[in-house]
Design a protein around this motif. Structure first.
Motif, PDB file in Angstrom:
ATOM      1  N   UNK A 161      45.268  50.202  50.966  1.00 17.88           N
ATOM      2  CA  UNK A 161      44.168  51.049  50.506  1.00 17.88           C
ATOM      3  C   UNK A 161      44.616  51.912  49.338  1.00 17.88           C
ATOM      4  N   UNK A 162      43.841  51.910  48.296  1.00 21.79           N
ATOM      5  CA  UNK A 162      44.131  52.732  47.131  1.00 21.79           C
ATOM      6  C   UNK A 162      45.049  52.105  46.104  1.00 21.79           C
ATOM      7  N   UNK A 163      45.572  50.910  46.347  1.00 23.14           N
ATOM      8  CA  UNK A 163      46.495  50.273  45.391  1.00 23.14           C
ATOM      9  C   UNK A 163      45.709  49.646  44.242  1.00 23.14           C
ATOM     10  N   UNK A 164      45.012  50.483  43.485  1.00 22.44           N
ATOM     11  CA  UNK A 164      44.142  49.998  42.420  1.00 22.44           C
ATOM     12  C   UNK A 164      44.907  49.515  41.188  1.00 22.44           C
ATOM     13  N   UNK A 165      46.154  49.857  41.066  1.00 22.46           N
ATOM     14  CA  UNK A 165      46.957  49.411  39.925  1.00 22.46           C
ATOM     15  C   UNK A 165      47.180  47.914  39.899  1.00 22.46           C
ATOM     16  N   UNK A 166      46.953  47.252  41.041  1.00 24.68           N
ATOM     17  CA  UNK A 166      47.172  45.809  41.102  1.00 24.68           C
ATOM     18  C   UNK A 166      45.867  45.037  41.202  1.00 24.68           C
ATOM     19  N   UNK A 167      44.789  45.684  40.737  1.00 22.20           N
ATOM     20  CA  UNK A 167      43.529  44.984  40.543  1.00 22.20           C
ATOM     21  C   UNK A 167      43.653  44.244  39.208  1.00 22.20           C
ATOM     22  N   UNK A 168      43.341  42.952  39.206  1.00 17.41           N
ATOM     23  CA  UNK A 168      43.438  42.170  37.973  1.00 17.41           C
ATOM     24  C   UNK A 168      42.263  42.526  37.068  1.00 17.41           C
ATOM     25  N   UNK A 169      42.590  43.047  35.879  1.00 17.37           N
ATOM     26  CA  UNK A 169      41.560  43.420  34.913  1.00 17.37           C
ATOM     27  C   UNK A 169      41.512  42.451  33.726  1.00 17.37           C
ATOM     28  N   UNK A 170      42.553  41.652  33.566  1.00 13.29           N
ATOM     29  CA  UNK A 170      42.590  40.622  32.527  1.00 13.29           C
ATOM     30  C   UNK A 170      43.179  39.350  33.132  1.00 13.29           C
ATOM     31  N   UNK A 171      42.322  38.494  33.688  1.00  7.56           N
ATOM     32  CA  UNK A 171      42.829  37.256  34.285  1.00  7.56           C
ATOM     33  C   UNK A 171      43.705  36.484  33.298  1.00  7.56           C
ATOM     34  N   UNK A 172      44.877  36.056  33.784  1.00  9.12           N
ATOM     35  CA  UNK A 172      45.816  35.323  32.946  1.00  9.12           C
ATOM     36  C   UNK A 172      46.581  36.207  31.979  1.00  9.12           C
ATOM     37  N   UNK A 173      46.481  37.522  32.137  1.00  2.36           N
ATOM     38  CA  UNK A 173      47.121  38.470  31.227  1.00  2.36           C
ATOM     39  C   UNK A 173      48.617  38.609  31.451  1.00  2.36           C
ATOM     40  N   UNK A 174      49.135  39.764  31.067  1.00  2.00           N
ATOM     41  CA  UNK A 174      50.568  40.065  31.141  1.00  2.00           C
ATOM     42  C   UNK A 174      51.064  39.927  32.580  1.00  2.00           C
ATOM     43  N   UNK A 175      52.220  39.274  32.786  1.00  2.00           N
ATOM     44  CA  UNK A 175      52.771  39.180  34.144  1.00  2.00           C
ATOM     45  C   UNK A 175      53.116  40.553  34.708  1.00  2.00           C
ATOM     46  N   UNK A 176      52.878  40.722  35.992  1.00  2.00           N
ATOM     47  CA  UNK A 176      53.180  41.968  36.695  1.00  2.00           C
ATOM     48  C   UNK A 176      54.303  41.699  37.698  1.00  2.00           C
ATOM     49  N   UNK A 177      55.161  42.676  37.956  1.00  2.00           N
ATOM     50  CA  UNK A 177      56.215  42.469  38.958  1.00  2.00           C
ATOM     51  C   UNK A 177      55.679  42.132  40.347  1.00  2.00           C
ATOM     52  N   UNK A 178      54.392  42.409  40.600  1.00  2.00           N
ATOM     53  CA  UNK A 178      53.824  42.096  41.913  1.00  2.00           C
ATOM     54  C   UNK A 178      53.571  40.602  42.080  1.00  2.00           C
ATOM     55  N   UNK A 179      53.678  39.832  40.978  1.00  2.00           N
ATOM     56  CA  UNK A 179      53.462  38.389  41.047  1.00  2.00           C
ATOM     57  C   UNK A 179      52.139  37.944  40.442  1.00  2.00           C
ATOM     58  N   UNK A 180      51.243  38.869  40.199  1.00  2.00           N
ATOM     59  CA  UNK A 180      49.970  38.525  39.581  1.00  2.00           C
ATOM     60  C   UNK A 180      50.087  38.657  38.063  1.00  2.00           C
ATOM     61  N   UNK A 181      49.020  38.301  37.372  1.00  2.66           N
ATOM     62  CA  UNK A 181      48.940  38.463  35.922  1.00  2.66           C
ATOM     63  C   UNK A 181      47.714  39.304  35.614  1.00  2.66           C
ATOM     64  N   UNK A 182      47.876  40.237  34.657  1.00  2.00           N
ATOM     65  CA  UNK A 182      46.738  41.022  34.197  1.00  2.00           C
ATOM     66  C   UNK A 182      46.375  42.221  35.035  1.00  2.00           C
ATOM     67  N   UNK A 183      47.318  42.794  35.797  1.00  2.00           N
ATOM     68  CA  UNK A 183      47.057  43.957  36.625  1.00  2.00           C
ATOM     69  C   UNK A 183      46.780  45.205  35.766  1.00  2.00           C
ATOM     70  N   UNK A 184      45.956  46.091  36.274  1.00  2.00           N
ATOM     71  CA  UNK A 184      45.615  47.333  35.601  1.00  2.00           C
ATOM     72  C   UNK A 184      46.865  48.105  35.176  1.00  2.00           C
ATOM     73  N   UNK A 185      47.885  48.157  36.023  1.00  2.00           N
ATOM     74  CA  UNK A 185      49.120  48.899  35.691  1.00  2.00           C
ATOM     75  C   UNK A 185      49.818  48.371  34.443  1.00  2.00           C
ATOM     76  N   UNK A 186      49.645  47.122  34.103  1.00  2.00           N
ATOM     77  CA  UNK A 186      50.296  46.556  32.927  1.00  2.00           C
ATOM     78  C   UNK A 186      49.604  47.017  31.648  1.00  2.00           C
ATOM     79  N   UNK A 187      48.351  47.467  31.743  1.00  2.00           N
ATOM     80  CA  UNK A 187      47.572  47.837  30.564  1.00  2.00           C
ATOM     81  C   UNK A 187      47.301  49.335  30.447  1.00  2.00           C
ATOM     82  N   UNK A 188      47.308  50.054  31.551  1.00  2.00           N
ATOM     83  CA  UNK A 188      46.937  51.474  31.511  1.00  2.00           C
ATOM     84  C   UNK A 188      48.097  52.329  31.039  1.00  2.00           C
TER      85      UNK A 188
END
Length: 188
Positions: A161-188
């Protein structure tokens, strides 16, 4: 003088305090988290910082701290005292409460999620005091929020709950250490 150790571990820095019986600030300190040295070095730095705070308190106030509270980012199992995962720090399944307990001696240690702990404080003594619902969103190295409901902070079914930094805001975007690509934390 009776006091407690309060330690807030962030993705970039650590903030600490010794607090008295009525919450008064007795001492404060800061230092870098040192994440560029890897997860083991971060854990060692936390343990060293906590031990230094314990020694300072014992010397300054004539007795060791009666308890310690530590807040860390990422996914936290507060009941088991385990820092489960932090993308910004690179750790997984760190039994931080037990490690701190061993390092600090017989001092009881509480471990919590950094933003939910901050949200709980805001709800009890800060801007959220008296509100039946509130949202606390601090911005730091990571981005998360705490959802306050009826005097408690929601952790969610799986601690996310509350982990909004790992919501994908740009699908296929910059890789995130969490394993996803395009997470809010990579851009904010």
């Amino acid at each position: 003088m009776r006091h407690v150790i309060a330690l807030d571990v962030g993705g970039t820095g650590m903030k600490a305090a010794l607090a008295g019986p009525d919450g008064e600030l007795l001492h404060q300190a800061r230092r870098a988290t040192g994440r560029e040295r890897g997860p083991e070095a971060v854990v060692a730095g936390i343990l060293d910082f906590a031990a230094e705070l314990r020694a300072y308190g014992a010397d300054r106030f004539g007795e060791p701290a009666v308890a310690a509270g530590v807040a860390v980012p990422g996914i936290v199992d507060a009941e088991q005292g385990v820092a489960v995962y932090a993308a910004n720090l690179g750790w997984r399944d760190v039994p931080l409460r037990a490690l701190l307990g061993d390092r600090l001696g017989s001092v009881p240690v509480a471990l919590g999620h950094d933003v939910r702990t901050g949200g709980l404080a805001e709800g009890r003594i800060g801007a959220g005091r008296g509100a039946d619902r509130f949202l606390f969103v601090p911005l730091g190295t990571g981005i998360a929020g705490a959802i306050g409901i009826d005097g408690r902070v929601e952790s969610g079914a799986h601690g996310f709950a509350g982990e909004i930094g790992h919501v994908v805001v740009r699908p296929g975007g910059i890789p995130c250490p969490c394993g996803q690509r395009g997470c809010l934390e990579r851009y904010a």
